[in-house]
Design a protein around this motif. Structure first.
Motif, PDB file in Angstrom:
ATOM      1  N   GLY A  16     146.620  54.160   0.295  1.00  0.00           N
ATOM      2  CA  GLY A  16     147.324  54.957   1.399  1.00  0.00           C
ATOM      3  C   GLY A  16     148.849  54.613   1.333  1.00  0.00           C
ATOM      4  N   THR A  17     149.598  55.655   1.810  1.00  0.00           N
ATOM      5  CA  THR A  17     151.092  55.436   1.902  1.00  0.00           C
ATOM      6  C   THR A  17     151.589  55.224   3.404  1.00  0.00           C
ATOM      7  OG1 THR A  17     151.321  57.804   2.293  1.00  0.00           O
ATOM      8  CG2 THR A  17     151.268  57.014  -0.039  1.00  0.00           C
ATOM      9  N   GLN A  18     150.857  55.371   4.305  1.00  0.00           N
ATOM     10  CA  GLN A  18     151.456  55.351   5.705  1.00  0.00           C
ATOM     11  C   GLN A  18     150.686  53.972   6.311  1.00  0.00           C
ATOM     12  OE1 GLN A  18     149.717  59.037   6.368  1.00  0.00           O
ATOM     13  NE2 GLN A  18     152.100  60.009   6.788  1.00  0.00           N
ATOM     14  N   TRP A  19     150.080  54.103   7.468  1.00  0.00           N
ATOM     15  CA  TRP A  19     149.391  52.619   8.125  1.00  0.00           C
ATOM     16  C   TRP A  19     147.844  52.884   8.084  1.00  0.00           C
ATOM     17  CZ3 TRP A  19     154.094  54.304  10.777  1.00  0.00           C
ATOM     18  CH2 TRP A  19     155.146  53.360  10.747  1.00  0.00           C
ATOM     19  N   GLY A  20     147.354  53.571   6.945  1.00  0.00           N
ATOM     20  CA  GLY A  20     145.916  53.622   6.950  1.00  0.00           C
ATOM     21  C   GLY A  20     145.371  54.853   7.623  1.00  0.00           C
ATOM     22  N   ASP A  21     144.218  55.341   7.353  1.00  0.00           N
ATOM     23  CA  ASP A  21     143.455  56.224   8.097  1.00  0.00           C
ATOM     24  C   ASP A  21     144.002  57.619   7.581  1.00  0.00           C
ATOM     25  OD1 ASP A  21     141.896  54.252   9.480  1.00  0.00           O
ATOM     26  OD2 ASP A  21     143.529  54.012  10.849  1.00  0.00           O
ATOM     27  N   GLU A  22     144.647  57.673   6.458  1.00  0.00           N
ATOM     28  CA  GLU A  22     144.991  58.980   5.779  1.00  0.00           C
ATOM     29  C   GLU A  22     144.006  59.843   5.330  1.00  0.00           C
ATOM     30  OE1 GLU A  22     145.874  56.087   4.557  1.00  0.00           O
ATOM     31  OE2 GLU A  22     148.195  55.508   5.037  1.00  0.00           O
ATOM     32  N   GLY A  23     142.802  59.739   5.535  1.00  0.00           N
ATOM     33  CA  GLY A  23     141.607  60.519   5.196  1.00  0.00           C
ATOM     34  C   GLY A  23     141.427  60.322   3.574  1.00  0.00           C
ATOM     35  N   LYS A  24     141.486  58.807   3.259  1.00  0.00           N
ATOM     36  CA  LYS A  24     141.093  58.450   1.747  1.00  0.00           C
ATOM     37  C   LYS A  24     139.755  58.852   1.578  1.00  0.00           C
ATOM     38  CE  LYS A  24     142.889  54.047   2.068  1.00  0.00           C
ATOM     39  NZ  LYS A  24     143.728  54.192   3.228  1.00  0.00           N
ATOM     40  N   GLY A  25     138.805  58.517   2.395  1.00  0.00           N
ATOM     41  CA  GLY A  25     137.456  58.687   2.315  1.00  0.00           C
ATOM     42  C   GLY A  25     137.071  59.953   1.586  1.00  0.00           C
ATOM     43  N   LYS A  26     137.666  61.057   2.036  1.00  0.00           N
ATOM     44  CA  LYS A  26     137.451  62.413   1.199  1.00  0.00           C
ATOM     45  C   LYS A  26     137.846  62.545   0.017  1.00  0.00           C
ATOM     46  CE  LYS A  26     138.785  66.966   1.233  1.00  0.00           C
ATOM     47  NZ  LYS A  26     139.103  68.152   1.834  1.00  0.00           N
ATOM     48  N   ILE A  27     138.933  62.050  -0.280  1.00  0.00           N
ATOM     49  CA  ILE A  27     139.572  62.339  -1.541  1.00  0.00           C
ATOM     50  C   ILE A  27     139.113  61.255  -2.612  1.00  0.00           C
ATOM     51  CG2 ILE A  27     141.888  61.957  -2.854  1.00  0.00           C
ATOM     52  CD1 ILE A  27     142.106  64.114  -0.640  1.00  0.00           C
ATOM     53  N   VAL A  28     138.800  59.865  -2.275  1.00  0.00           N
ATOM     54  CA  VAL A  28     138.072  59.058  -3.193  1.00  0.00           C
ATOM     55  C   VAL A  28     136.654  59.495  -3.213  1.00  0.00           C
ATOM     56  CG1 VAL A  28     136.994  56.606  -3.109  1.00  0.00           C
ATOM     57  CG2 VAL A  28     139.369  56.927  -2.078  1.00  0.00           C
ATOM     58  N   ASP A  29     136.129  60.137  -2.405  1.00  0.00           N
ATOM     59  CA  ASP A  29     134.643  60.462  -2.666  1.00  0.00           C
ATOM     60  C   ASP A  29     134.830  61.635  -3.751  1.00  0.00           C
ATOM     61  OD1 ASP A  29     132.067  61.267  -2.388  1.00  0.00           O
ATOM     62  OD2 ASP A  29     132.507  62.831  -0.975  1.00  0.00           O
ATOM     63  N   TRP A  30     135.791  62.537  -3.542  1.00  0.00           N
ATOM     64  CA  TRP A  30     135.977  63.793  -4.466  1.00  0.00           C
ATOM     65  C   TRP A  30     136.206  63.072  -5.680  1.00  0.00           C
ATOM     66  CZ3 TRP A  30     139.984  65.840  -7.518  1.00  0.00           C
ATOM     67  CH2 TRP A  30     140.040  67.169  -7.659  1.00  0.00           C
ATOM     68  N   LEU A  31     137.177  62.195  -5.941  1.00  0.00           N
ATOM     69  CA  LEU A  31     137.515  61.638  -7.345  1.00  0.00           C
ATOM     70  C   LEU A  31     136.364  60.776  -7.727  1.00  0.00           C
ATOM     71  CD1 LEU A  31     141.144  60.288  -6.259  1.00  0.00           C
ATOM     72  CD2 LEU A  31     140.450  62.140  -8.056  1.00  0.00           C
ATOM     73  N   ALA A  32     135.533  60.036  -6.883  1.00  0.00           N
ATOM     74  CA  ALA A  32     134.421  59.277  -7.334  1.00  0.00           C
ATOM     75  C   ALA A  32     133.589  60.270  -8.373  1.00  0.00           C
ATOM     76  CB  ALA A  32     133.864  58.556  -6.169  1.00  0.00           C
ATOM     77  N   SER A  33     133.455  61.198  -7.563  1.00  0.00           N
ATOM     78  CA  SER A  33     132.278  62.259  -8.589  1.00  0.00           C
ATOM     79  C   SER A  33     132.810  62.586  -9.943  1.00  0.00           C
ATOM     80  CB  SER A  33     132.439  63.404  -7.645  1.00  0.00           C
ATOM     81  OG  SER A  33     133.426  64.439  -7.773  1.00  0.00           O
ATOM     82  N   ARG A  34     133.970  62.322 -10.246  1.00  0.00           N
ATOM     83  CA  ARG A  34     134.475  62.523 -11.682  1.00  0.00           C
ATOM     84  C   ARG A  34     134.758  60.930 -12.241  1.00  0.00           C
ATOM     85  NH1 ARG A  34     138.886  65.824 -11.676  1.00  0.00           N
ATOM     86  NH2 ARG A  34     137.886  67.128 -13.344  1.00  0.00           N
ATOM     87  N   ALA A  35     134.515  60.176 -11.711  1.00  0.00           N
ATOM     88  CA  ALA A  35     134.733  58.922 -12.191  1.00  0.00           C
ATOM     89  C   ALA A  35     133.352  58.068 -12.817  1.00  0.00           C
ATOM     90  CB  ALA A  35     135.401  57.781 -11.214  1.00  0.00           C
ATOM     91  N   ASP A  36     133.365  57.052 -13.401  1.00  0.00           N
ATOM     92  CA  ASP A  36     132.172  56.440 -13.836  1.00  0.00           C
ATOM     93  C   ASP A  36     132.000  55.090 -12.885  1.00  0.00           C
ATOM     94  OD1 ASP A  36     131.426  58.044 -16.171  1.00  0.00           O
ATOM     95  OD2 ASP A  36     133.325  57.001 -17.043  1.00  0.00           O
ATOM     96  N   ILE A  37     133.159  54.431 -12.532  1.00  0.00           N
ATOM     97  CA  ILE A  37     132.957  53.121 -11.827  1.00  0.00           C
ATOM     98  C   ILE A  37     133.993  53.156 -10.689  1.00  0.00           C
ATOM     99  CG2 ILE A  37     133.387  50.716 -12.191  1.00  0.00           C
ATOM    100  CD1 ILE A  37     132.563  51.001 -14.849  1.00  0.00           C
ATOM    101  N   VAL A  38     133.707  52.646  -9.685  1.00  0.00           N
ATOM    102  CA  VAL A  38     134.699  52.568  -8.567  1.00  0.00           C
ATOM    103  C   VAL A  38     134.955  51.283  -7.948  1.00  0.00           C
ATOM    104  CG1 VAL A  38     135.182  53.672  -6.238  1.00  0.00           C
ATOM    105  CG2 VAL A  38     134.048  55.172  -7.642  1.00  0.00           C
ATOM    106  N   VAL A  39     136.132  50.845  -7.808  1.00  0.00           N
ATOM    107  CA  VAL A  39     136.423  49.497  -7.710  1.00  0.00           C
ATOM    108  C   VAL A  39     137.063  49.337  -6.393  1.00  0.00           C
ATOM    109  CG1 VAL A  39     137.446  47.342  -8.759  1.00  0.00           C
ATOM    110  CG2 VAL A  39     136.557  49.308 -10.345  1.00  0.00           C
ATOM    111  N   ARG A  40     136.664  48.313  -5.434  1.00  0.00           N
ATOM    112  CA  ARG A  40     137.571  48.034  -4.419  1.00  0.00           C
ATOM    113  C   ARG A  40     138.187  46.636  -4.869  1.00  0.00           C
ATOM    114  NH1 ARG A  40     136.404  48.267   1.180  1.00  0.00           N
ATOM    115  NH2 ARG A  40     138.093  46.699   1.192  1.00  0.00           N
ATOM    116  N   PHE A  41     139.401  46.648  -4.336  1.00  0.00           N
ATOM    117  CA  PHE A  41     140.255  45.452  -5.146  1.00  0.00           C
ATOM    118  C   PHE A  41     140.940  44.753  -3.996  1.00  0.00           C
ATOM    119  CE2 PHE A  41     144.228  47.769  -4.591  1.00  0.00           C
ATOM    120  CZ  PHE A  41     143.752  48.891  -4.757  1.00  0.00           C
ATOM    121  N   GLN A  42     141.082  44.984  -2.860  1.00  0.00           N
ATOM    122  CA  GLN A  42     141.792  44.304  -1.664  1.00  0.00           C
ATOM    123  C   GLN A  42     141.164  44.480  -0.290  1.00  0.00           C
ATOM    124  OE1 GLN A  42     143.259  47.760  -0.456  1.00  0.00           O
ATOM    125  NE2 GLN A  42     143.982  45.898   0.643  1.00  0.00           N
ATOM    126  N   GLY A  43     141.586  43.865   0.610  1.00  0.00           N
ATOM    127  CA  GLY A  43     140.976  44.080   1.963  1.00  0.00           C
ATOM    128  C   GLY A  43     139.552  43.646   2.096  1.00  0.00           C
TER     129      GLY A  43
END
Ligand code: IMP
Length: 429
Positions: A8-35
């Motif tokens: 995220g580039t602002q203070w969170g809640d930028e709508g990452k969920g939808k983008i991550v979901d879209w990208l996840a469909s094209r990835a093999d592995i999805v990693v959370r690394f902080q928070g």
């Protein structure tokens, strides 16, 4: 082919969920690394709505989900979330979810301390999610955290719990809050251990194997650069580093694995919790943005503060976050406005300044300098190609690119996953 890291580039809640979901469909592995479970993503897949806080979004798309060592794990919250998505039909097993055995745990003492401290702060509260994130990270750095691997060693747990309680009970008692007994924490840990341990593994090793096998990895950031503990609006920040560099240290991969860094930015700005927000609007336009954008926190339900796009802050997020391209979200929320403003600089005590100051007093006094342009009457909602956008909306996006010195590589025009305009595929970069 590259990996992709989303932040995220602002203070969170930028709508990452939808983008991550879209990208996840094209990835093999999805990693959370902080928070931790202070994050909140809502994913709409068919007729199911998934609300995720701690689980990596890729699980929803049948991908391997990884919780890296940089995450603080509340085991109860994790199990509740696993139970919830399992009831919705997802399969979560040690084959599909890998959790770093060196990740620190969030225990009941952490939430209690977080809330007691916030209550004691009075007018200077941070507005935390109250979920124990800060105290858990403090324990990690102070070398007294209970990590997942400790659960397999009762003798280690025993002395670590003594040290932990000595510290926390002293503080809790001083704040007039209820203290904890060792038995309480032991019972808590005994209950979660049999469910949690089977998921734990040496994540770094498996990710290294995946890299060698050429598998695509998506690193899913939580919160955002302006909430980064070093680069954000300190002390009104979260307790982890949120910049892309942490995808490497927070999961145990090489910095070169971070790949294409996709920064998510809303076409306007929102913030939950306390802290400076130069472009905040307290008028009807602010309320309109909040209503149209459904701006309520996923985790706490708090209404989000709303304001104009702050190009100066995002230019900084681009630089310190190592952003390669921007995904601009919620452009449709601006549809129909007569005029739209962008913050292009600041004034502090009558002086023009070009970057955001670091001290809290100065941050609170900063006044935005706006550039204002006409809005557009047509709707952008649901647009799937550049050609479907009104000319004025294109001008707005182009101006943003100039000001933040980064290309908009992806544009999201509604909550629907396919209402996305792709200028460049980050995985192919
Ligand atoms: P904490 O992370 O609970 O300690 O909260 C610290 C600050 O970060 C507060 O202002 C929270 O509202 C904010 N925050 C934490 N997580 C998120 C998130 O996922 N989205 C937006 N704000 C967040």
């Amino acid at each position: 082919m590259s990996n992709v890291t989303v932040i995220g580039t602002q203070w969170g809640d930028e709508g990452k969920g939808k983008i991550v979901d879209w990208l996840a469909s094209r990835a093999d592995i999805v990693v959370r690394f902080q928070g931790g479970h202070n994050a909140g993503h809502t994913l709409v897949v068919g007729d199911q709505v998934y609300k995720l806080s701690l689980l990596p979004s890729g699980l929803v798309r049948g991908k391997i989900g990884v919780i890296g060592n940089g995450v603080v794990v509340d085991p109860k919250a994790l199990m509740t979330e696993i139970d919830r998505v399992t009831a919705q039909g997802l399969v979560v097993t040690p084959e599909t979810l890998w959790i770093a055995e060196n990740a620190p745990l969030i225990l009941p003492v952490h939430g209690a301390l977080d809330r007691a401290r916030e209550a004691a702060r009075g007018d200077h509260k941070i507005g935390t999610t109250g979920r124990g994130i800060g105290p858990a990270y403090e324990d990690k750095v102070a070398r007294r955290a209970i990590r997942i691997c400790d659960l397999a060693e009762p003798e280690t747990l025993d002395w670590k719990l003594d040290e932990l309680l000595l510290h926390h009970n002293t503080l809790l008692a001083g704040l007039g809050a209820e203290t904890f007994t060792k038995e309480q924490l032991k019972d808590f840990l005994a209950e979660i251990t049999p469910r949690l341990l089977p998921f734990s593994c040496q994540v770094w090793d498996r990710l290294d194997e995946a890299r060698r096998a050429g598998r695509r990895i998506l690193f899913e950031g939580a919160q955002a650069v302006m909430l980064d503990v070093d680069h954000g609006t300190y002390p009104f920040v979260t307790s982890s580093n949120t910049v892309a560099a942490v995808a490497a240290s927070g999961s145990g991969v090489s910095p070169s694995s971070v790949g294409f860094v996709l920064g998510i930015a809303k076409a306007y700005t929102t913030r939950v919790g306390e802290g400076p927000f130069p472009t905040e609007l307290h008028d009807q336009t602010g309320r309109t943005l909040g209503e149209r954008g459904h701006e309520f926190g996923t985790v706490t339900g708090r209404p989000r503060r709303c304001g104009w796009f702050d190009a100066v802050l995002i230019r900084r997020a681009v630089r310190v976050g190592g952003v390669s391209g921007i995904a601009l979200t919620k452009l449709d929320v601006l549809d129909g406005l007569d005029e739209i403003s962008i913050c292009v600089g600041y004034e502090l005590d009558g002086q023009k300044i070009e970057t955001f100051p670091s001290a809290p007093g100065a941050q609170a006094r900063v006044k935005p300098v706006y550039e204002t342009m006409p809005g557009w009457k047509e709707t952008t909602a649901g647009a799937r190609s550049w050609a479907e956008l009104p000319a004025q909306a294109i001008k707005y996006v182009r101006r943003i690119e100039e000001l933040i010195e980064a290309p908009v590589t992806l544009l999201s025009t509604s909550p629907e996953r396919d209402d996305t305009i792709l200028m460049r595929d980050p995985f192919e970069d």
